[in-house]
Design an enzyme around this catalytic site. Structure first.
Site, PDB file in Angstrom:
ATOM      1  N   ILE A  95      31.753  24.421  73.125  1.00 16.99           N
ATOM      2  CA  ILE A  95      31.649  24.342  74.408  1.00 16.99           C
ATOM      3  C   ILE A  95      31.682  23.045  74.823  1.00 16.99           C
ATOM      4  O   ILE A  95      31.864  22.782  76.220  1.00 16.99           O
ATOM      5  CB  ILE A  95      29.989  24.830  74.673  1.00 16.99           C
ATOM      6  CG1 ILE A  95      29.179  23.834  74.167  1.00 16.99           C
ATOM      7  CG2 ILE A  95      29.827  26.363  74.288  1.00 16.99           C
ATOM      8  CD1 ILE A  95      27.778  24.128  74.803  1.00 16.99           C
ATOM      9  N   ASP A  96      31.707  22.079  73.863  1.00 21.17           N
ATOM     10  CA  ASP A  96      32.063  20.683  74.534  1.00 21.17           C
ATOM     11  C   ASP A  96      33.618  20.615  74.824  1.00 21.17           C
ATOM     12  O   ASP A  96      33.787  19.382  75.582  1.00 21.17           O
ATOM     13  CB  ASP A  96      31.649  19.752  73.437  1.00 21.17           C
ATOM     14  CG  ASP A  96      30.228  19.782  72.938  1.00 21.17           C
ATOM     15  OD1 ASP A  96      29.411  20.415  73.776  1.00 21.17           O
ATOM     16  OD2 ASP A  96      29.802  19.591  71.598  1.00 21.17           O
ATOM     17  N   ILE A 106      20.936  27.821  76.724  1.00 22.08           N
ATOM     18  CA  ILE A 106      21.431  29.167  77.556  1.00 22.08           C
ATOM     19  C   ILE A 106      22.937  28.912  77.666  1.00 22.08           C
ATOM     20  O   ILE A 106      23.779  29.728  77.818  1.00 22.08           O
ATOM     21  CB  ILE A 106      20.866  29.051  78.890  1.00 22.08           C
ATOM     22  CG1 ILE A 106      19.169  29.506  78.846  1.00 22.08           C
ATOM     23  CG2 ILE A 106      21.659  29.787  80.063  1.00 22.08           C
ATOM     24  CD1 ILE A 106      18.578  29.442  80.099  1.00 22.08           C
ATOM     25  N   GLY A 135      23.833  19.325  57.805  1.00 29.91           N
ATOM     26  CA  GLY A 135      23.706  19.274  56.232  1.00 29.91           C
ATOM     27  C   GLY A 135      24.923  18.417  55.599  1.00 29.91           C
ATOM     28  O   GLY A 135      25.927  18.011  56.283  1.00 29.91           O
TER      29      GLY A 135
END
Ligand code: F6P
Length: 353
Positions: free
Chosen positions: A134-135, A277, A83
């Protein structure tokens, strides 16, 4: 008597395990220590724009006395990672005012933190950011909520894939997330016993990779291999003429095709794309702990009148860093000469070059 502070909290960007644990920490500390009212804003800036708020209370999600927020993946507030928020900046600022919030905590990755900080500066909001990703590519913090759980999930997947790869004498190519950063691939690859780890920060050669696989087979009698591929790697230069296929296919598939074409002996390869996952599941103890500490620290920063800071973990402490500095240095890449790359190589893992 002064009305209690109205604190807003939102989660923005891709979800990850530990977001609900941080919401829980913020609500508990703000309510129990300071007596504030806390409101969740659904779907990040979209909820702000639509002037939606959800009152959050301590234990309001309890089931028979059990608080599910601690162990639930995802985010009860919902989130968005797309967005053009800055196109409606004036409307969002007007909505924030209409909601009569005194301060805002935004839990997000580097992109979300940069956008929220822009909004906060324009709207003169008191704003504190908490890093989640998570990166693991948010600069100036050694921990980000979600990274530890994702690393554990991939490590577990590598363990499982090792047994099936070994049983069939296969080269198992495993594609993992991380955008343009290789932290997830590198750390889970080392922890999960990979033979090859390809990351965006280190150029690789298919010729060298295949030589490494041949050596595993010929010198160490290893008939299978685990190849971890970060989704953000760039195509190798030394096979451009061998591979007709456009590298716009997944990078895991691309590497598997390169291995098949460049090897001098037949190799049976399989590709596993771990996909979303990696973002699911129950948060690890470390992510819950980080969430608890970061949530508490963010509330204290607001109580102390601070704004436009991000909570960070440095040298064993929760500290505050200016968001401007975080934005300047993010996304944080793997250091190609750092300890982790050197450790991987010392363990006999091919990490490129
Ligand atoms: O930034 C987190 C992340 O999971 C990346 O590792 C990945 O490339 C991306 O988000 C996936 O985004 P989406 O949920 O839009 O598919």
């Amino acid at each position: 008597m002064k009305a209690p502070t109205r604190l807003g909290i939102l989660t923005s960007g891709g979800d990850c395990p530990g977001l609900n644990a941080v919401i829980r920490s913020v609500v508990s500390h703000a309510t129990l220590t300071y007596g504030w009212q806390v409101f969740g804003i659904p779907y990040a800036t979209q909820g702000l724009l639509e002037r939606q708020i959800i009152p959050l209370h301590v234990h309001s999600f309890d089931l028979r006395g059990i608080d599910p927020l601690l162990s639930m993946g995802g985010t009860i507030l919902g989130t968005i990672n797309k967005g053009n928020t800055l196109a409606c900046i004036d409307d969002i600022i007007a909505s924030y005012q209409a909601l009569a919030l005194d301060a805002l905590i935004g839990v997000g990755g580097d992109g979300s933190i940069a956008i929220l900080s822009q909004l906060a500066l324009h709207g003169n909001w008191q704003f504190i950011a908490i890093p989640k990703t998570i990166d693991h590519d948010v600069a100036l913090t050694e921990r980000s909520i979600g990274f530890d759980t994702a690393t554990n999930t991939i490590t577990d997947a590598l363990n499982r894939l090792t047994f099936t790869a070994a049983s069939h004498d296969r080269v198992m190519v495993v594609e993992v997330m991380g955008r343009e950063a290789g932290h997830l691939a590198l750390q889970s690859g080392i922890a999960g016993g990979a033979d090859v780890i390809l990351i965006p920060e280190v150029p690789y050669s298919i010729t060298a990779l295949c030589r490494h696989l041949a050596e595993l087979r010929d010198r160490w009698q290893r008939r299978f291999a685990i190849v971890v591929v970060a989704e953000g790697i760039h195509p190798a230069m030394d096979v451009a003429e061998l591979i007709n296929q456009s590298p716009s296919c997944g990078r895991g598939q691309y590497i598997a095709d390169c291995i098949i074409q460049c090897n001098t002996y037949p190799v049976d390869t399989r590709v596993s794309v771990l996909g979303h996952i990696q973002r699911g599941g129950i948060p690890s103890a470390l992510d819950r702990l980080t969430a608890a500490v970061f949530g508490k620290a963010a509330v204290d920063l607001i109580a102390n009148g601070k704004s436009n800071q991000m909570v960070a973990w440095q040298n064993g402490h929760a500290v505050a860093v200016p968001i401007e500095q975080v934005c300047d240095r993010s996304p944080l890449a793997v250091d190609p000469g750092g300890d982790l790359v050197q450790t991987a190589r010392a363990l006999g893992i091919y990490v490129g070059e």
